[in-house]
Design an enzyme around this catalytic site. Sequence first.
Site, PDB file in Angstrom:
ATOM      1  N   LYS A   1       1.429  -1.377 -59.040  1.00 19.54           N
ATOM      2  CA  LYS A   1       1.051  -0.284 -59.954  1.00 19.54           C
ATOM      3  C   LYS A   1      -0.427   0.030 -59.750  1.00 19.54           C
ATOM      4  O   LYS A   1      -1.299  -0.765 -60.095  1.00 19.54           O
ATOM      5  CB  LYS A   1       1.322  -0.687 -61.396  1.00 19.54           C
ATOM      6  CG  LYS A   1       1.071   0.427 -62.406  1.00 19.54           C
ATOM      7  CD  LYS A   1       1.451  -0.037 -63.816  1.00 19.54           C
ATOM      8  CE  LYS A   1       1.292   1.093 -64.819  1.00 19.54           C
ATOM      9  NZ  LYS A   1      -0.118   1.479 -65.003  1.00 19.54           N
TER      10      LYS A   1
ATOM     11  N   CYS B   1     -27.311  10.353 -92.228  1.00 20.15           N
ATOM     12  CA  CYS B   1     -27.463   9.208 -91.327  1.00 20.15           C
ATOM     13  C   CYS B   1     -27.550   9.706 -89.877  1.00 20.15           C
ATOM     14  O   CYS B   1     -26.605  10.331 -89.368  1.00 20.15           O
ATOM     15  CB  CYS B   1     -26.284   8.251 -91.465  1.00 20.15           C
ATOM     16  SG  CYS B   1     -26.353   6.847 -90.330  1.00 20.15           S
TER      17      CYS B   1
END
Length: 784
Positions: free
Chosen positions: A127, A447
């Site tokens: 694979k 923030c």
Amino acid sequence: MHSEETALPSAEVREEYAQLVEDVRRFRAAYYDNDTSLISDAEFDELFVRLERLEAEHPELVTSDSPTQEVGGDVSTAFAPVKHPTRMYSLEDVFSLEELRAWIERATEQAAQAAPGVPLRWLSEAKIDGLAINLIYRDGVLVTAATRGDGTTGEDVTANVRTIKEIPQKLAGSGWPAELEVRGEVFIASKDFEAFNAKLREEGKAELANPRNAAAGSLRQKDPAKTAQRPLSMFAHGIGTRDGLAIESQYATYEQLAAWGLPVSPYSQLLNNIDEILAFIAEKGEHRHDLIHEIDGIVIKADDFAIQRALGYTSRVPRWAVAYKYPPEEVHTELLDIRVNVGRTGRVTPYGVMEPVKVAGSTVAMATLHNQDVVKAKNVLIGDIVILRKAGDVIPEIVGPVLPLREGREDQLRAFVMPENCPSCGTPLRAMKEGDIDLRCPNAEHCPAQLSQRVEHLASRGAFDIEALGAEAAIALTVGAGPDPATLPGGVPEPAGPGPLTTEADLFELVNPDSEVSLALEHVRVWREKKSKGVGTGKWEAVPYFWRKATAKDVKKNPELALGQLVPNANTGKLHTQVGLAMTRDLWRVLVALSIRHVGPTASRALATRFGSMDALEEAVKDPEAIAKLSEIDGVGTIIAESLVEWFTGEENAWHREIVAKWKAAWEANGHQMADERDESLAATLEGLTIVVTGTLPNFSRDEAKEAIIVRGGKASGSVSKKTSFVVAGEAAGSKLEKAEQLGVPVLDEDGFRRLLEGGAAAVAGDVDSVPDDAASPEAGEGE
């Protein structure tokens, strides 16, 4: 399928399911669309398996576009879309030899029933860890190359593929069909990857992370000349359409493709039974790093096409093939530090910083630790020698410490202490609701770290697709330069804000080069380490990020410039252009860009299809019954509906509404509308109908079929029940067709589907044996 008396899934289960869907989509998008890996393969596989289990236990949660039903990723707007002649599928994964044995036994039994008398042999092959590609040859000449994309539509990368030497522009020999669709995997060979990185090191450039991401990124370069510089290779591993081919097996196909000059893998073998397959897996696993390319498993396919046709496909995978994944690899390295990262939703996540170590083909220096409880559970101390497990991706898993190696080193170790305040803005961290393990920064609006993450997200391929606004540019825009590196622990520079973009609401000011945000780009500085002959010196300097010093070449082109004068760099020009193009994007991409919790591409498409404009959606969320009404939209549900209403109407979320208002104003000022073009002539022919589309339709992608149903008032469902009004079955329809036949649900082909869209249930009354009494009722399909 649960009976009507079975209790519906609890709120906890629904929330876990929604979070799993969001996480799987996010990590899959990073991998397939952005060519990066945010978590390890093993961690992703665990999330995906958990999602599959929840759907098996609660099938009423499943929609047709659940990640378990999807293939690959989105299609970038940077490339032209290409519709594949036949669909490209993923592979079913198994993670143990016991699972593999059970799969082989089940498939063998099914093959014997479906194709009696046909000999069953298994083609087993390595694979490849690369990027799937689809090649179209007409009369033996390469005409199109496309990525897999979502399985039905990919990205046109023909010009880039033409630079890969192994791929023939014209097939050798003769006898090829008028049109040949070749499937393969593009990769970078291990030795080529090492050589290329060595060259980058010599030039003082950043190295490529790993072969898989490097191959994917190389193939998606906009400039084919850049792709040509990368050592790409390809192995063919199958064909799509078989018209005009007198070949009856996978192995014979490989032999024919090789005869036509196409490269095929040398690591494939015909095997007869499970014992031979297990021996093949063991042999390749033992020598996996000796192969031409990196592998992460073995693919086993039924060789005979008659058996493949008989076994067919599910919505996502072929039933005649499976991928066995090797267990993750492990190495030892030193844990140098544990730091924290603030994400776009405010979640503060610890991560390990390690002595760089090579594992599974790439060099790793960081790994996530999820939260403070995970750090404690793993019993890791800063300074430990730890076990690092990796399965071929970028960010691996810290398994735990090598305890025997602690002896005699205790005075060098220290425990990690989770910060009490946000490291970006100083706000006290807290759990956002009772029972939460994760700590978050509640200062979402101001923030800097959360803002930079949101800006990076809105520029991603699944949102506005602003290539010039990547992670580094987002930080430079929002956080700016930083303090003197010498004042920081270890002398490592960290950005500190604010930058010129203090809210994403002002994003589209970048369209105007004379706006305050654009003009401020000249003053943005970022820290860069000084280098000598390509090697870091340990000394740092603040340098312009969006501008650069004019060269002699610049002065020659424009005598009004002075040598060394700051001028916008090429990426800044692209940024202005691409932010302008973002104002032409579809409404669903806008919704993704807003970073509304739980609202990903699937829900965004459903909302955009239902409402058509931002104005209409804003009105809908104000309705006192908004949550109930939004929950009824297929692909939305209660959790997403609650999140939408809170985001748009919450008392503390006025800044959310300001983002939308400023974006709409900017779009309108530039001649655009935050709305999709809609065909108002479409009648609600499917109102009250629940329709399931299964298999592959020649002229409808999955999304196209779903949207065609929704815009006509119908519900596009992913599962078949007694309340299903119609099932539309294409090629390789699979188990949903079987379920429809068992329940007596009317089944239509594509022609019948078209008539249903045009005229409703009455228009197809002659196509099926019977139409349910409630097929035309507004209540039909509700509650599925």
